[in-house]
Design a protein around this motif. Sequence first.
Motif, mmCIF file in Angstrom:
data_model
loop_
_atom_site.group_PDB
_atom_site.id
_atom_site.type_symbol
_atom_site.label_atom_id
_atom_site.label_comp_id
_atom_site.label_asym_id
_atom_site.label_seq_id
_atom_site.Cartn_x
_atom_site.Cartn_y
_atom_site.Cartn_z
ATOM 1 N N ILE A 1 19.467 68.675 43.797
ATOM 2 C CA ILE A 1 18.738 69.477 44.784
ATOM 3 C C ILE A 1 18.051 70.665 44.122
ATOM 4 O O ILE A 1 17.004 71.136 44.596
ATOM 5 C CB ILE A 1 19.698 69.949 45.901
ATOM 6 C CG1 ILE A 1 20.283 68.744 46.629
ATOM 7 C CG2 ILE A 1 18.964 70.839 46.906
ATOM 8 C CD1 ILE A 1 21.279 69.095 47.711
ATOM 9 N N TYR B 1 14.289 71.147 43.527
ATOM 10 C CA TYR B 1 13.387 71.675 44.544
ATOM 11 C C TYR B 1 13.491 73.186 44.676
ATOM 12 O O TYR B 1 12.892 73.789 45.558
ATOM 13 C CB TYR B 1 13.701 71.023 45.896
ATOM 14 C CG TYR B 1 13.580 69.526 45.879
ATOM 15 C CD1 TYR B 1 12.333 68.894 46.013
ATOM 16 C CD2 TYR B 1 14.702 68.719 45.701
ATOM 17 C CE1 TYR B 1 12.215 67.517 45.971
ATOM 18 C CE2 TYR B 1 14.586 67.333 45.662
ATOM 19 C CZ TYR B 1 13.347 66.743 45.798
ATOM 20 O OH TYR B 1 13.234 65.372 45.753
ATOM 21 N N ARG C 1 17.858 77.787 44.593
ATOM 22 C CA ARG C 1 18.688 78.215 45.721
ATOM 23 C C ARG C 1 18.868 77.139 46.796
ATOM 24 O O ARG C 1 19.678 77.310 47.719
ATOM 25 C CB ARG C 1 18.092 79.478 46.355
ATOM 26 C CG ARG C 1 18.036 80.642 45.371
ATOM 27 C CD ARG C 1 17.414 81.883 46.000
ATOM 28 N NE ARG C 1 17.242 82.926 44.985
ATOM 29 C CZ ARG C 1 18.192 83.770 44.618
ATOM 30 N NH1 ARG C 1 19.376 83.716 45.181
ATOM 31 N NH2 ARG C 1 17.963 84.685 43.687
ATOM 32 N N MET C 2 18.128 76.058 46.687
ATOM 33 C CA MET C 2 18.181 75.013 47.711
ATOM 34 C C MET C 2 19.570 74.386 47.899
ATOM 35 O O MET C 2 19.949 74.066 49.034
ATOM 36 C CB MET C 2 17.158 73.924 47.393
ATOM 37 C CG MET C 2 15.712 74.340 47.688
ATOM 38 S SD MET C 2 15.469 74.868 49.397
ATOM 39 C CE MET C 2 15.789 73.322 50.258
ATOM 40 N N PHE D 1 21.431 73.888 51.606
ATOM 41 C CA PHE D 1 21.864 72.547 52.006
ATOM 42 C C PHE D 1 23.338 72.563 52.410
ATOM 43 O O PHE D 1 23.731 72.013 53.449
ATOM 44 C CB PHE D 1 21.643 71.574 50.844
ATOM 45 C CG PHE D 1 22.240 70.210 51.049
ATOM 46 C CD1 PHE D 1 21.624 69.279 51.868
ATOM 47 C CD2 PHE D 1 23.435 69.854 50.429
ATOM 48 C CE1 PHE D 1 22.176 68.019 52.067
ATOM 49 C CE2 PHE D 1 23.996 68.606 50.620
ATOM 50 C CZ PHE D 1 23.364 67.690 51.438
#
Length: 400
Positions: free
Chosen positions: A157, A160, A163-164, A168
Amino acid sequence: MKKTIKEQKTVLLILLSNIFIAFLGIGLIIPVMPSFMNIMHLSGKTMGYLVAAFAVAQLLMSPLAGRWVDRYGRKKIIIIGLFLFGVSELIFGLATNVSVLYISRILGGISAAFVMPGVTAYVADITSVQERPKAMGYISAAISTGFIIGPGIGGFIAEYGIRMPFFFAAAIAFLACISSIFILKEQLTKEQLAEISANTKQTNFISDLKRSLHPLYFIAFIIVFVLAFGLSAYETVFSLFSDHKFGFTPKDIAAIITISSIFGVIAQVFMFGKMVEKLGEKKLIQLCLITGAILAVASTLISSYLAVLAVTCFIFLAFDLLRPALTTFLSKAAGKEQGFVAGMNSTYTSLGNIVGPAMAGILFDVNIHYPYLFAAVIMVIGLGITVMWNEKQLGESLAE
């Protein structure tokens, strides 16, 4: 008569998902460690402390959470824990300085202290003595998957945005919290909870630790500590070690950990029951400790990507088989004190998760191989301790 596991698939699935999500948060930070080190100019020691902060909070809150599970009910504690976890991940994703990162990890540790004993006690309530080992094996698989696959998910992840992964995690935690509110039902009445709470002496953290020194529990709790120490020390420096020594990218690291976790969990589900029947809990635990120590040393000698993948697969498998053997032993020994024992299980896990990352981070700054070698030494010490394990005491306890 209690329903079988097959008849309670939905409830069990929700419980396993809850504990998976809680332990996912411990590992999510691992693959982005090198990036955070570069952005904030942090040392290996600081990163180790950041991982350990989660476990410090879990350690301090676990005994209290274990008692609240027996006093207020399993469902309430689980839901509160999931909500706090979602908040902690959201804060981490928004943080711009180290102090806020620490606050987030501390809040996350508190949430894990709520969820782990809550889920363990709930499962003990709904399963028979005969099916409990299988159910505890499922819990262990969920814990292991969350703890080990966390870095894998975080690494993928993070492509992207750094911090994504935390946004999530916050989203799925809030979803799990909402689903638990509507699907889970408290298994014990207020009267039953009051009786359990009344029969349990009101003690503080220190006296809880003293109770855990009872010969019936102590050796198993020490091995819980060794397991948590070894796995957390290994995993804390894994991304840093791979980045410094081999130049692996977050995606490479994520792939290794994801494949290893899938291998370990599948093998655990199909092998654990058979291995316990054939070897017994004590011999299985000793075999896992021996394997873990050997592979920790081997990690410092290998260099190719495939070799790293192979060693990681089998060291995680050793940990995956070790955890349910201990959890089953403690659940059988606990009797009606499921909340207390589950809470102390969480406490000793936290102790290992504090000392492991902290020592690994300090040693990493000295020599990148030292954390693995030290983890191996700890596992050998744990192996020596198992020799003193008096299994007759457990049999006498169950006979009473």
